[in-house]
Design a protein around this motif. Sequence first.
Motif, PDB file in Angstrom:
ATOM      1  N   ALA A  46       0.835  -1.201   0.000  1.00  0.00           N
ATOM      2  CA  ALA A  46       0.000   0.000   0.000  1.00  0.00           C
ATOM      3  C   ALA A  46       0.870   1.251   0.000  1.00  0.00           C
ATOM      4  O   ALA A  46       1.971   1.241   0.533  1.00  0.00           O
ATOM      5  N   ASP A  47       0.347   2.329  -0.633  1.00  0.00           N
ATOM      6  CA  ASP A  47       1.059   3.608  -0.588  1.00  0.00           C
ATOM      7  C   ASP A  47       1.254   4.028   0.859  1.00  0.00           C
ATOM      8  O   ASP A  47       2.278   4.576   1.221  1.00  0.00           O
ATOM      9  N   ASN A  48       0.213   3.772   1.640  1.00  0.00           N
ATOM     10  CA  ASN A  48       0.256   4.165   3.026  1.00  0.00           C
ATOM     11  C   ASN A  48       0.022   2.920   3.877  1.00  0.00           C
ATOM     12  O   ASN A  48      -1.080   2.389   3.917  1.00  0.00           O
ATOM     13  N   GLY A  49       1.078   2.454   4.539  1.00  0.00           N
ATOM     14  CA  GLY A  49       1.011   1.200   5.295  1.00  0.00           C
ATOM     15  C   GLY A  49      -0.084   1.200   6.343  1.00  0.00           C
ATOM     16  O   GLY A  49      -0.693   0.168   6.634  1.00  0.00           O
ATOM     17  N   ALA A  50      -0.337   2.375   6.934  1.00  0.00           N
ATOM     18  CA  ALA A  50      -1.339   2.445   8.004  1.00  0.00           C
ATOM     19  C   ALA A  50      -2.717   2.043   7.479  1.00  0.00           C
ATOM     20  O   ALA A  50      -3.519   1.440   8.190  1.00  0.00           O
ATOM     21  N   ASP A  51      -2.990   2.375   6.191  1.00  0.00           N
ATOM     22  CA  ASP A  51      -4.301   2.058   5.618  1.00  0.00           C
ATOM     23  C   ASP A  51      -4.529   0.551   5.546  1.00  0.00           C
ATOM     24  O   ASP A  51      -5.586   0.051   5.924  1.00  0.00           O
ATOM     25  N   VAL A  61       0.139 -11.426   1.196  1.00  0.00           N
ATOM     26  CA  VAL A  61       1.197 -11.700   0.222  1.00  0.00           C
ATOM     27  C   VAL A  61       1.889 -10.384  -0.120  1.00  0.00           C
ATOM     28  O   VAL A  61       1.220  -9.407  -0.462  1.00  0.00           O
ATOM     29  N   GLY A  62       3.229 -10.356  -0.023  1.00  0.00           N
ATOM     30  CA  GLY A  62       3.980  -9.173  -0.411  1.00  0.00           C
ATOM     31  C   GLY A  62       4.328  -8.292   0.776  1.00  0.00           C
ATOM     32  O   GLY A  62       4.278  -8.718   1.928  1.00  0.00           O
ATOM     33  N   ASP A  63       4.657  -7.035   0.476  1.00  0.00           N
ATOM     34  CA  ASP A  63       5.128  -6.129   1.526  1.00  0.00           C
ATOM     35  C   ASP A  63       4.041  -5.733   2.519  1.00  0.00           C
ATOM     36  O   ASP A  63       4.329  -5.144   3.556  1.00  0.00           O
ATOM     37  N   VAL A  64       2.787  -6.042   2.185  1.00  0.00           N
ATOM     38  CA  VAL A  64       1.728  -5.784   3.170  1.00  0.00           C
ATOM     39  C   VAL A  64       2.028  -6.524   4.480  1.00  0.00           C
ATOM     40  O   VAL A  64       1.566  -6.108   5.540  1.00  0.00           O
ATOM     41  N   HIS A 107       6.521 -13.391  -0.013  1.00  0.00           N
ATOM     42  CA  HIS A 107       6.728 -12.128  -0.723  1.00  0.00           C
ATOM     43  C   HIS A 107       6.615 -12.249  -2.229  1.00  0.00           C
ATOM     44  O   HIS A 107       6.211 -11.316  -2.900  1.00  0.00           O
ATOM     45  N   ASP A 108       6.998 -13.416  -2.793  1.00  0.00           N
ATOM     46  CA  ASP A 108       6.823 -13.581  -4.237  1.00  0.00           C
ATOM     47  C   ASP A 108       5.333 -13.657  -4.536  1.00  0.00           C
ATOM     48  O   ASP A 108       4.580 -14.263  -3.771  1.00  0.00           O
ATOM     49  N   VAL A 109       4.929 -13.097  -5.659  1.00  0.00           N
ATOM     50  CA  VAL A 109       3.505 -13.127  -5.983  1.00  0.00           C
ATOM     51  C   VAL A 109       3.024 -14.567  -6.167  1.00  0.00           C
ATOM     52  O   VAL A 109       1.876 -14.901  -5.898  1.00  0.00           O
TER      53      VAL A 109
END
Length: 710
Positions: free
Chosen positions: A143-148, A166-169, A191-193
Amino acid sequence: SALTDLIYSGSNAVAGLTEGAVNDAIAKYGEDKKVSFGDTAYFLPTIYAATGVKVSRLGDLPACVGVLKSLITNKEELGDALNAGLATAVGAEILEALKYVDNENPYAEDSGIGFVPDPVIRSLGVPLVTGDIPGVAVVLGKADNGADVAKIVKDYQNKGIMTFLVGDVIEQCAEAGVKIGLDYRLVPLGHDVTSVIHVVTVAIRAALIFGNIKPGDLPGLLAYTKERVPAFVNTFGALDAVTVSAGAGAIALGFPVVADIDLGDMQVPGALESVLNHEETVKKSLELRNIKIKVTEIPIPVAFSSTYEGEIIRRGDMQVEFDGSRVDCFELVCTKEASEIEDHEFKLIGPDFDQMEVGSKQQIAYIVNVAGKNMQSDFEPVFERKFHSYLNCIEGVMHTGQRDMIRIRISKATFEAGFRAKDLAEVLYCNIMNEFDAVVDKCSVTIITDGVECTRLRHELAIPTYDRRDERLESLTDESVPVYYSCIMCQAFSPSHVCVVTPERLGLCGAVSWLDAKATNQLDPEGPCQVITKERVIDERLGRYEDVDEAVAKFSQGALEHVTLYSIMEDPMTSCGCFECICGIEPFSNGVIIANREYAGMTPLGMTFPDLASMTGGGVQTPGFMGHGKHFISSKKFMKAEGGIERIVWMPKDLKDQVSERLNKTAKELYGIDNFCDMVGDETIATDPETLLAFLTEKGHPALGMDPMM
Ligand code: SF4
Ligand code: NI
Ligand code: NI
């Protein structure tokens, strides 16, 4: 169109990648090298379910790559493009499986867990059918904004939804302090899709385990996941072609995708939609899947959700502990006359939590008084057993045990948020009134923390009540009651499965006893538990009744015609998939072995729990194998037709420890055998049939002298 172009470009890229990786792996390891995800009986589950092919070695993979490529037609139709999405899923599965070649734990370095073992999926069966887990979310990207994203995931958590990341989330949630782990219904995959395949195979194995979908029946599989697996996908951040084609695979399975970027005219209403405002993501996602959340609004200062049920509170984080194994504590439901109760009254006898020393051990007792025209004292233990779940659902409260052997911990954070005795009472009150409103008209709660009073009431009130109930339970036998009950709760996932619940045979999930079924029937006469009469006996030994056969035929919509209550060989009861244990014939000893879901090792049948469990399920009968509840093991009716518990020759040590007291008692009563469990093997004694047989011979196990079962 732009969308199909993007999907095909992703699928083709994955196809190329997969083909190359398979060729490289074969060049490196040879065709006979084993390939497997580990704890599963379903091979590479996507390929197995879709085509019936049992991949076990690298040499099996080139044919699968061929199938994968054939799914990519590059035709304009959306339906064709969705098939290309399935190709991406197959490719992802192969790429992920290759990570497991020569490496048992390729995810050791990732914050994700990778492949999800079969037993975990089985453990989700009951909470999914009861709506305790109302849905499954897949949250993917960055997400652009992790808090969201953290806020959205936390919202799912508070709604009881099972979420896979999955991923940086993953890091974005961790950084925001969201509690991560299976116990919190928040599972980081990787982390890999391609790691998104690990949630796809959860849905696919659900179809095989619970739905009796036959491997190779692709249309049946797609219909099952679409209709019965309430999953959806949320993506965050920019979407590349591979992610879009994976999303097409999700859509093919019936899982809608909500993206947080503007997809313009690439949107497909109901299947692929843009929601730019993160405040709307949860609502839209639930709507698309028609997921309804059971709300229990409870006015307490911390969250209340089934998500927190498995939460552990460590000693260092604990404000106060109540420990019934060391001091007198208890929990009790008492039926009263309506005139004796003032509804919603709360009484505290003794100090409140803020008057207790930090980290100290204290006494507690709580008495929930109920009154109602339709209340029966038989329901008291049914309500009481729910307290465990009610208290555990409080964020920062841990409850174990029951009756006068309870232990409760309250965390510092929860105490600091203002949680006090009245809040605990409020949780009990609201849940009882919410869940049992059909029989409870009035309810009041008394909490006692005064040590002297706890001790007095435990001995004068609680223990005599438990003793009276135990006598009643002892007297409840299959012969002594007028009716049995059906349970079809699991039909949400196993469309033809029916449990016949009797006093001496509880539901195979372990969660529904005869008293529970009776209460469920009383609370909701049109609901999942229906009365089964038992007037027309056909065969006493097998537990065969005309009434039971008729009921089973009716509730399985004709899929089942005959079921016996006491035989594992002749028309045994069906299994849905969420059984606590499974037993299977051990031919060398004329006996049966039992494995429980928690057991991860090998059994003397050369099969693990997942292997054994895959032999039955989906609401079909499999003579020789039977799923059952833990409590059934010590029942006098356990495969009575084949000779009963004397046939048990092996079970995991942990399980043996759990059931030994009751099992020994039953063996003594039925056959006059002392310490029967000492004759039963376990994994510390044998995990192969020869060693087991030698052990049984040495112990003089009775099964050895019995008639062959087959
Ligand atoms: Fe499912 Fe049977 Fe348990 Fe009912 S009793 S919830 S049908 S396993
Ligand atoms: Ni005492
Ligand atoms: Ni089930």
